[in-house]
Design a protein around this motif. Structure first.
Motif, PDB file in Angstrom:
ATOM      1  N   TYR A   1      17.701  53.967  62.182  1.00  0.00           N
ATOM      2  CA  TYR A   1      17.412  54.566  60.825  1.00  0.00           C
ATOM      3  C   TYR A   1      18.456  53.800  59.705  1.00  0.00           C
ATOM      4  N   HIS A   2      17.701  53.408  58.770  1.00  0.00           N
ATOM      5  CA  HIS A   2      18.383  52.570  57.655  1.00  0.00           C
ATOM      6  C   HIS A   2      18.543  53.079  56.387  1.00  0.00           C
ATOM      7  N   GLY A   3      17.727  54.284  56.152  1.00  0.00           N
ATOM      8  CA  GLY A   3      17.926  54.983  54.800  1.00  0.00           C
ATOM      9  C   GLY A   3      16.456  55.625  54.470  1.00  0.00           C
TER      10      GLY A   3
ATOM     11  N   TRP B   1      30.050  61.186  57.427  1.00  0.00           N
ATOM     12  CA  TRP B   1      30.754  60.151  57.919  1.00  0.00           C
ATOM     13  C   TRP B   1      31.484  59.290  56.936  1.00  0.00           C
TER      14      TRP B   1
ATOM     15  N   GLY C   1      23.905  53.446  50.690  1.00  0.00           N
ATOM     16  CA  GLY C   1      23.805  52.618  51.467  1.00  0.00           C
ATOM     17  C   GLY C   1      22.082  52.423  51.779  1.00  0.00           C
ATOM     18  N   SER C   2      21.300  53.284  51.465  1.00  0.00           N
ATOM     19  CA  SER C   2      19.714  52.716  51.234  1.00  0.00           C
ATOM     20  C   SER C   2      19.485  51.450  50.306  1.00  0.00           C
TER      21      SER C   2
ATOM     22  N   VAL D   1      20.678  48.370  51.726  1.00  0.00           N
ATOM     23  CA  VAL D   1      19.748  47.728  52.808  1.00  0.00           C
ATOM     24  C   VAL D   1      18.448  47.273  52.212  1.00  0.00           C
TER      25      VAL D   1
ATOM     26  N   ILE E   1      26.885  50.622  58.109  1.00  0.00           N
ATOM     27  CA  ILE E   1      27.057  51.720  56.912  1.00  0.00           C
ATOM     28  C   ILE E   1      27.522  52.962  57.557  1.00  0.00           C
ATOM     29  N   PHE E   2      27.277  53.238  58.556  1.00  0.00           N
ATOM     30  CA  PHE E   2      27.815  54.293  59.655  1.00  0.00           C
ATOM     31  C   PHE E   2      28.968  53.823  60.316  1.00  0.00           C
TER      32      PHE E   2
HETATM   33  N1  PLP Z   1      22.029  53.121  57.028  1.00  0.00           N
HETATM   34  C1  PLP Z   1      22.574  53.725  58.185  1.00  0.00           C
HETATM   35  C2  PLP Z   1      23.042  53.068  59.299  1.00  0.00           C
HETATM   36  C3  PLP Z   1      22.932  55.218  57.654  1.00  0.00           C
HETATM   37  O1  PLP Z   1      23.604  55.906  58.459  1.00  0.00           O
HETATM   38  C4  PLP Z   1      22.741  55.706  56.576  1.00  0.00           C
HETATM   39  C5  PLP Z   1      22.885  57.032  56.257  1.00  0.00           C
HETATM   40  O2  PLP Z   1      23.414  57.779  57.069  1.00  0.00           O
HETATM   41  C6  PLP Z   1      21.993  54.841  55.489  1.00  0.00           C
HETATM   42  C7  PLP Z   1      21.773  53.383  55.943  1.00  0.00           C
HETATM   43  C8  PLP Z   1      21.415  55.385  54.139  1.00  0.00           C
HETATM   44  O3  PLP Z   1      22.646  55.437  53.506  1.00  0.00           O
HETATM   45  P1  PLP Z   1      22.464  56.412  52.028  1.00  0.00           P
HETATM   46  O4  PLP Z   1      22.485  57.516  52.737  1.00  0.00           O
HETATM   47  O5  PLP Z   1      23.977  56.209  51.385  1.00  0.00           O
HETATM   48  O6  PLP Z   1      21.464  55.987  51.190  1.00  0.00           O
END
Ligand code: PLP
Length: 433
Positions: free
Chosen positions: A156-158, A64, A123-124, A127, A252-253
């Motif tokens: 889902y946030h990481g 994405w 992303g993680s 957050v 992030i998405f």
């Molecule tokens: N938050 C959301 C909504 C996500 O979709 C993702 C990854 O898919 C993340 C956080 C985590 O991001 P990352 O994979 O860059 O750590």
């Protein structure tokens, strides 16, 4: 040494793959049974080129990210120019133009007083930083005990420890870790008035120990591509105001046009207290993420006392190459009709995925912006299904019981048509199996 099983779709694998595959531990992969990964040697537009010269139309945008298609010349030139001058310098006591410009532009683009940008590299981590900011916001305001988070089923946030704790604990991908990660308050999204009343009561009972409410606005992605409406987001904003809680939007998405507006919060006309961005921030070229706070959050960290400062500083925070890529990506959003393209993609996805509704074994077909989803009653052998897509000349990665596409926003009608045709064909095969 364990060698990945041969992949019948990889003709004559290059030496670097044969040598490297036993050492390369891949994400979300059972390394014993998953066939050797496909060797990609080039990306351009919506196409991946494999080592044997075959081309695949990409339906995922590399998790994405590739909003403008791969290897966009404008981003490539911006990164190359920055590389000549300064690939990186730390932001400890130093600053540079790309980070300053990007922080200014993001502040201008986001609604309200979301104007304080903290950069990280995934992303993680962004957050995690949002969560840390929220906890310290209350400490700095003299309120103790506000250390928990309200997050939502299906979310889902990481993959880092704190972000795992705010993923769906029962149906998410981290259920193994129950007991090893912090226990948060996982609620149902207020998708109607009844659920809003239940959440209101829940926050009334637990709000005093909550630092923030954390949500993926409009689409819960990795948790199953579940959609909700803008009114749900407005309910959340109202409830956070009522119970004096911070609201964090993990965009992030959904950020950067994916659902039809530049940011999902715009669709609801609300201003969250903290927003996280990553993925399409650099148009799919470099690792970069941002945690952006409203003025009152930022101001809670000000004072003569150094102890009130945000004690966070990833080594590569504000990396100049990544910020140059992100600035170039924003140029493209300004110059090119991305949101109109998303609307056109949405229309085509609606039309072309609709016949899947009549297939046996299909539970739901849904589209939001440039996200098209076919939800099945049950998924078959995932490796075999992924192989079928590759045989069809497309790259689609189903998960759970979801077959979905999130193509680059620049995809043309014919290429999108090939993605949707493959989705229908392979879904029919799964149903018939
Ligand atoms: N938050 C959301 C909504 C996500 O979709 C993702 C990854 O898919 C993340 C956080 C985590 O991001 P990352 O994979 O860059 O750590």
């Amino acid at each position: 040494m364990s060698v990945p099983p041969a992949n019948p779709l990889v003709n004559d694998p290059p030496a670097w793959l044969v040598e490297g595959a036993p050492h390369l531990w891949l994400p979300y992969t059972q390394m014993q049974t998953t066939p050797m990964a496909l060797p990609v040697v080039k990306t351009e537009g919506v196409r991946l080129t494999l080592a044997d010269g075959r081309e695949l139309i990409d339906g995922t945008s590399s998790w994405w990210t590739a909003a403008h298609g791969y290897n966009h010349p404008h981003i490539r030139e911006a990164v190359t120019a920055q590389l000549q001058k300064m690939p990186h310098v730390m932001l400890g006591g130093l600053a540079h133009e790309q980070a300053c410009r990007l922080a200014t532009r993001l502040s201008d683009l986001l609604p309200g007083d979301l104007g304080h940008v903290f950069f990280s590299e995934s992303g993680s981590v962004s957050v995690e930083i949002a969560m840390k900011m929220a906890v310290q916001y209350w400490i700095n305001n003299g309120k103790t005990g506000r250390t928990r988070f309200v997050a939502f089923k299906g979310g889902y946030h990481g993959d880092t420890l704190a972000t795992m704790s705010v993923c769906d604990p029962d149906e998410g991908m981290h259920t193994l870790f129950k007991g090893a990660i912090a226990e948060q308050l996982i609620a149902e999204l207020p998708t109607d008035d009844e659920k809003a009343a239940a959440l209101d009561a829940f926050l009334g009972a637990h709000g005093h120990r909550v630092a923030a409410v954390l949500t993926e606005p409009l689409v819960q992605g990795a948790g199953g591509m579940r959609f909700h409406d803008a009114e749900t987001l407005r309910r959340l904003r109202r409830l956070c105001d009522k119970h004096d809680l911070l609201l964090i939007h993990d965009e992030i998405f959904v950020g950067f046009g994916r659902t039809g507006t530049m940011f999902a919060c715009e669709a609801a006309g609300i201003v969250p207290d903290i927003v996280t961005l990553s993925k399409a921030l650099t148009g799919g070229t470099m690792a970069l993420a941002a945690t952006i706070a409203r003025a009152p959050v930022f101001e809670a960290f000000l004072g003569e006392d150094g102890g009130r400062a945000l004690m966070h500083g990833p080594t590569y925070t504000g990396n100049a190459l990544a910020c140059a890529a992100a600035n170039a990506s924003l140029d493209l959003f300004e110059r090119e009709p991305r949101l109109a393209q998303v609307a056109a993609i949405a229309g085509q996805l609606e039309r072309e995925l609709a016949p899947a509704r009549n297939l046996p074994g299909v539970r739901d077909v849904r589209v939001k912006g440039a996200i098209g989803v076919i939800e099945l009653e049950r998924m078959g052998d995932l490796n075999a299904i992924k192989r079928r897509f590759i045989e069809e000349g497309v790259f689609i990665r189903p998960f759970g019981n979801i077959v979905y596409t999130t193509p680059p926003l620049t995809i043309g009608t014919a290429d999108l048509g090939r993605l949707t045709a493959a989705m229908l064909k392979v879904t029919a095969e799964i149903a018939a199996a």
